[in-house]
Motif scaffolding. Structure first.
Motif, PDB file in Angstrom:
ATOM      1  N   GLY A 131      63.223 -12.431  34.475  1.00 55.95           N
ATOM      2  CA  GLY A 131      64.588 -12.569  34.951  1.00 55.95           C
ATOM      3  C   GLY A 131      64.781 -13.611  36.030  1.00 55.95           C
ATOM      4  O   GLY A 131      65.916 -13.865  36.447  1.00 55.95           O
ATOM      5  N   ARG A 132      63.712 -14.235  36.490  1.00 48.51           N
ATOM      6  CA  ARG A 132      63.826 -15.279  37.518  1.00 48.51           C
ATOM      7  C   ARG A 132      63.857 -16.650  36.858  1.00 48.51           C
ATOM      8  O   ARG A 132      63.228 -16.879  35.836  1.00 48.51           O
ATOM      9  CB  ARG A 132      62.668 -15.193  38.513  1.00 48.51           C
ATOM     10  CG  ARG A 132      62.630 -13.863  39.262  1.00 48.51           C
ATOM     11  CD  ARG A 132      61.670 -13.901  40.432  1.00 48.51           C
ATOM     12  NE  ARG A 132      61.654 -12.639  41.147  1.00 48.51           N
ATOM     13  CZ  ARG A 132      62.550 -12.274  42.067  1.00 48.51           C
ATOM     14  NH1 ARG A 132      63.540 -13.103  42.376  1.00 48.51           N
ATOM     15  NH2 ARG A 132      62.455 -11.104  42.673  1.00 48.51           N
ATOM     16  N   ARG A 133      64.579 -17.558  37.472  1.00 51.53           N
ATOM     17  CA  ARG A 133      64.654 -18.911  36.945  1.00 51.53           C
ATOM     18  C   ARG A 133      63.386 -19.687  37.300  1.00 51.53           C
ATOM     19  O   ARG A 133      62.770 -19.450  38.347  1.00 51.53           O
ATOM     20  CB  ARG A 133      65.901 -19.647  37.471  1.00 51.53           C
ATOM     21  CG  ARG A 133      67.199 -18.953  37.040  1.00 51.53           C
ATOM     22  CD  ARG A 133      68.418 -19.833  37.244  1.00 51.53           C
ATOM     23  NE  ARG A 133      68.417 -20.997  36.367  1.00 51.53           N
ATOM     24  CZ  ARG A 133      68.757 -20.971  35.087  1.00 51.53           C
ATOM     25  NH1 ARG A 133      69.122 -19.846  34.509  1.00 51.53           N
ATOM     26  NH2 ARG A 133      68.745 -22.084  34.370  1.00 51.53           N
ATOM     27  N   ALA A 162      66.887 -17.843  32.319  1.00 46.94           N
ATOM     28  CA  ALA A 162      65.806 -17.375  33.175  1.00 46.94           C
ATOM     29  C   ALA A 162      64.614 -16.965  32.322  1.00 46.94           C
ATOM     30  O   ALA A 162      64.704 -16.881  31.088  1.00 46.94           O
ATOM     31  CB  ALA A 162      66.291 -16.198  34.021  1.00 46.94           C
ATOM     32  N   LEU A 163      63.498 -16.689  32.977  1.00 48.42           N
ATOM     33  CA  LEU A 163      62.316 -16.216  32.260  1.00 48.42           C
ATOM     34  C   LEU A 163      62.619 -14.875  31.606  1.00 48.42           C
ATOM     35  O   LEU A 163      63.377 -14.062  32.151  1.00 48.42           O
ATOM     36  CB  LEU A 163      61.136 -16.086  33.221  1.00 48.42           C
ATOM     37  CG  LEU A 163      60.579 -17.407  33.768  1.00 48.42           C
ATOM     38  CD1 LEU A 163      59.598 -17.140  34.908  1.00 48.42           C
ATOM     39  CD2 LEU A 163      59.915 -18.211  32.671  1.00 48.42           C
ATOM     40  N   ASP A 174      58.138 -21.052  26.372  1.00 44.50           N
ATOM     41  CA  ASP A 174      58.585 -22.439  26.302  1.00 44.50           C
ATOM     42  C   ASP A 174      60.063 -22.433  26.663  1.00 44.50           C
ATOM     43  O   ASP A 174      60.867 -21.787  25.984  1.00 44.50           O
ATOM     44  CB  ASP A 174      58.402 -23.013  24.897  1.00 44.50           C
ATOM     45  CG  ASP A 174      56.938 -23.207  24.549  1.00 44.50           C
ATOM     46  OD1 ASP A 174      56.145 -23.497  25.472  1.00 44.50           O
ATOM     47  OD2 ASP A 174      56.571 -23.081  23.370  1.00 44.50           O
ATOM     48  N   VAL A 175      60.415 -23.123  27.743  1.00 42.18           N
ATOM     49  CA  VAL A 175      61.798 -23.090  28.205  1.00 42.18           C
ATOM     50  C   VAL A 175      62.385 -24.492  28.217  1.00 42.18           C
ATOM     51  O   VAL A 175      61.664 -25.492  28.291  1.00 42.18           O
ATOM     52  CB  VAL A 175      61.912 -22.463  29.611  1.00 42.18           C
ATOM     53  CG1 VAL A 175      61.357 -21.047  29.628  1.00 42.18           C
ATOM     54  CG2 VAL A 175      61.177 -23.308  30.645  1.00 42.18           C
TER      55      VAL A 175
END
Length: 223
Positions: A131-133, A162-163, A174-175
């Motif tokens: 949930g964190r960027r 976010a993750l 992979d973002v």
């Protein structure tokens, strides 16, 4: 309903000389004073934050190329340390007209240049970072740090989310992150700089034009 972005990219003024690095006496510098690339640190170097045994942080001030790995640590909150293995794999430039025409944009966003930053992420620490960027910024031509821009709904070209939850030790993703450079600005580097006194770790490399994927052809049904 017209989809919208959740807000403009946050711009933070940096001190002069961000991309120049520090003096040649710093760890990781060669005789010319420029930082050497690569992700490994000296075995005798003390980590700037506590990390698990076997994890070696990339030294502060390291200059990396697109495709290089960097291992970084930061504090998402006061009592937590996150440790990530990051590889910036691709940088893409597009236009608001080409990729964001269906979105409700502010006047400032309409005058920006969108960039897509692709990153491979692995959690090599002990904290759940779900949930964190991803803690990466981009640096523009005015030495400003630009925060990634989230979207209020799905954006297939580059989700900029976010993750995933959970994202515990060993998790990978992979973002793709969207950054809006104000006033049709330029992306100069991708930066990891968790706080003001940190000598940033940066990635630079070729920026390509974003090309939308071709739609898959529907197979014809056999008669």
């Amino acid at each position: 309903m017209i989809p919208r972005l959740l807000g403009p990219s946050l711009a933070l003024l940096l001190s002069a000389g961000l991309l120049a690095g520090c003096s040649g006496s710093d760890p990781g510098s060669d005789s010319s004073g420029e930082k050497s690339g690569g992700a490994s640190a000296s075995a005798s170097e003390t980590p700037y934050l506590p990390v698990p045994d076997g994890v070696t942080l990339t030294p502060q001030g390291t200059h990396l190329e697109v495709g290089d790995q960097g291992i970084v640590a930061y504090e998402p909150r006061q009592d937590e340390v996150g440790v990530l293995d990051l590889t910036v794999t691709k940088l893409e430039q597009t236009t608001t007209k080409k990729t964001l025409s269906a979105w409700q944009l502010t006047d400032a966003q309409q005058k920006s240049t969108p960039y897509f930053v692709h990153v491979k992420v692995k959690n090599v620490g002990e904290s759940d970072l779900g949930g964190r960027r991803v803690p990466l910024y981009v640096v523009n031509e005015d030495n400003l740090l630009l925060e990634s821009t989230p979207f209020a709904s799905s954006f297939e070209a580059c989700p900029s989310t976010a993750l995933p939850k959970p994202f515990g030790p060993g998790a990978t993703a992979d973002v793709c992150l969207v950054y809006l450079a104000p006033d049709h600005g330029q992306l100069e580097a991708v930066s990891f700089r968790p706080e003001e006194t940190f000598d940033p770790i940066i990635w630079t490399g070729e920026i390509t034009k974003y090309v939308p994927p071709k739609p898959e052809k529907k197979k014809k049904k056999k008669q």
